[in-house]
Write a protein that holds these residues in place. Sequence first.
Motif, short mmCIF file in Angstrom:
data_model
loop_
_atom_site.label_atom_id
_atom_site.label_comp_id
_atom_site.label_asym_id
_atom_site.label_seq_id
_atom_site.Cartn_x
_atom_site.Cartn_y
_atom_site.Cartn_z
N PRO A 8 6.23 -8.68 1.59
CA PRO A 8 7.04 -9.65 2.34
C PRO A 8 6.27 -10.31 3.47
N PHE A 9 5.06 -9.82 3.75
CA PHE A 9 4.23 -10.33 4.84
C PHE A 9 3.75 -11.74 4.57
N LYS A 10 3.75 -12.14 3.30
CA LYS A 10 3.35 -13.49 2.94
C LYS A 10 4.49 -14.49 3.13
N ILE A 140 9.88 12.24 -9.41
CA ILE A 140 9.43 10.92 -9.87
C ILE A 140 9.84 9.85 -8.86
N LEU A 141 11.07 9.92 -8.39
CA LEU A 141 11.56 8.95 -7.41
C LEU A 141 10.74 9.01 -6.12
N ILE A 142 10.46 10.21 -5.66
CA ILE A 142 9.68 10.37 -4.43
C ILE A 142 8.27 9.79 -4.60
N LEU A 143 7.64 10.03 -5.73
CA LEU A 143 6.32 9.45 -5.99
C LEU A 143 6.35 7.93 -5.97
N VAL A 144 7.38 7.35 -6.57
CA VAL A 144 7.53 5.89 -6.58
C VAL A 144 7.68 5.37 -5.16
N PHE A 145 8.48 6.05 -4.36
CA PHE A 145 8.71 5.61 -2.98
C PHE A 145 7.47 5.78 -2.11
N ILE A 146 6.68 6.81 -2.35
CA ILE A 146 5.43 6.98 -1.60
C ILE A 146 4.45 5.86 -1.96
N VAL A 147 4.36 5.54 -3.24
CA VAL A 147 3.50 4.42 -3.68
C VAL A 147 4.00 3.12 -3.04
N TRP A 148 5.31 2.93 -2.98
CA TRP A 148 5.88 1.74 -2.36
C TRP A 148 5.50 1.69 -0.87
N HIS A 149 5.60 2.82 -0.19
CA HIS A 149 5.23 2.90 1.23
C HIS A 149 3.77 2.50 1.44
N ILE A 150 2.89 3.09 0.65
CA ILE A 150 1.45 2.81 0.77
C ILE A 150 1.17 1.34 0.42
N ALA A 151 1.84 0.81 -0.59
CA ALA A 151 1.65 -0.60 -0.97
C ALA A 151 2.06 -1.53 0.17
N LEU A 152 3.19 -1.23 0.82
CA LEU A 152 3.61 -2.05 1.96
C LEU A 152 2.61 -1.96 3.11
N LEU A 153 2.15 -0.75 3.40
CA LEU A 153 1.15 -0.57 4.47
C LEU A 153 -0.13 -1.34 4.14
N TYR A 154 -0.60 -1.19 2.92
CA TYR A 154 -1.84 -1.83 2.51
C TYR A 154 -1.70 -3.36 2.54
#
Length: 191
Positions: A8-10, A140-154
């Motif tokens: 969303p930063f774009k 599985i849900l937690i892994l997806v949300f952690i990936v989402w968190h890292i993707a947003l940070l990155y």
Amino acid sequence: MKTLLLNPFKKYTEKQLILIGIVFTVLGSLSAYWFNARYDGVLDLHFATNVAIETPFIENAVNIVLLSFTLYMLGIYINKKTRIADVLSTVLLARLPFYLLTLINISSKISNIERKVITSNPYDIRFAPSEIVYLLVLSILILVFIVWHIALLYNGFKVAANLKTTNQKILFAVTILITEIISKILFYTIL
């Protein structure tokens, strides 16, 4: 939709993102109180039996300030034009997946399973089939949300600091890990 969820930063200004991030932080802190969640680390979410109302607010404040500071310092190292507002908006918004994960403890289901694990003999823990399925889906849900968190940070930090080279990306990952270690030390020795 992909841009809204992952980058969303774009699309939005840092002021809009900071406002949205603050609203989600307040709602996420209240949700943590209601569902007995603890944010006791930059990359952590744990469940407890009773959480005081001020605890999630304090934990969120510490995590946001600490991660914003370390990423800002890295941003300045990478690109002198990095702005604190851009880094802060990134950190605030990237915590959204953790706030949503508090909802998995509806009816204290996770707390009850955790209590069962802690109080049982480690060689004789028995789970009902429904608990096993629940834990599998939850993992599985937690892994997806952690990936989402890292993707947003990155993605946010990439925009904020003009992240380009592989070395810069490695420094980004190392900074997050070091910040996690610092946050754990803070939460377990001071707070």
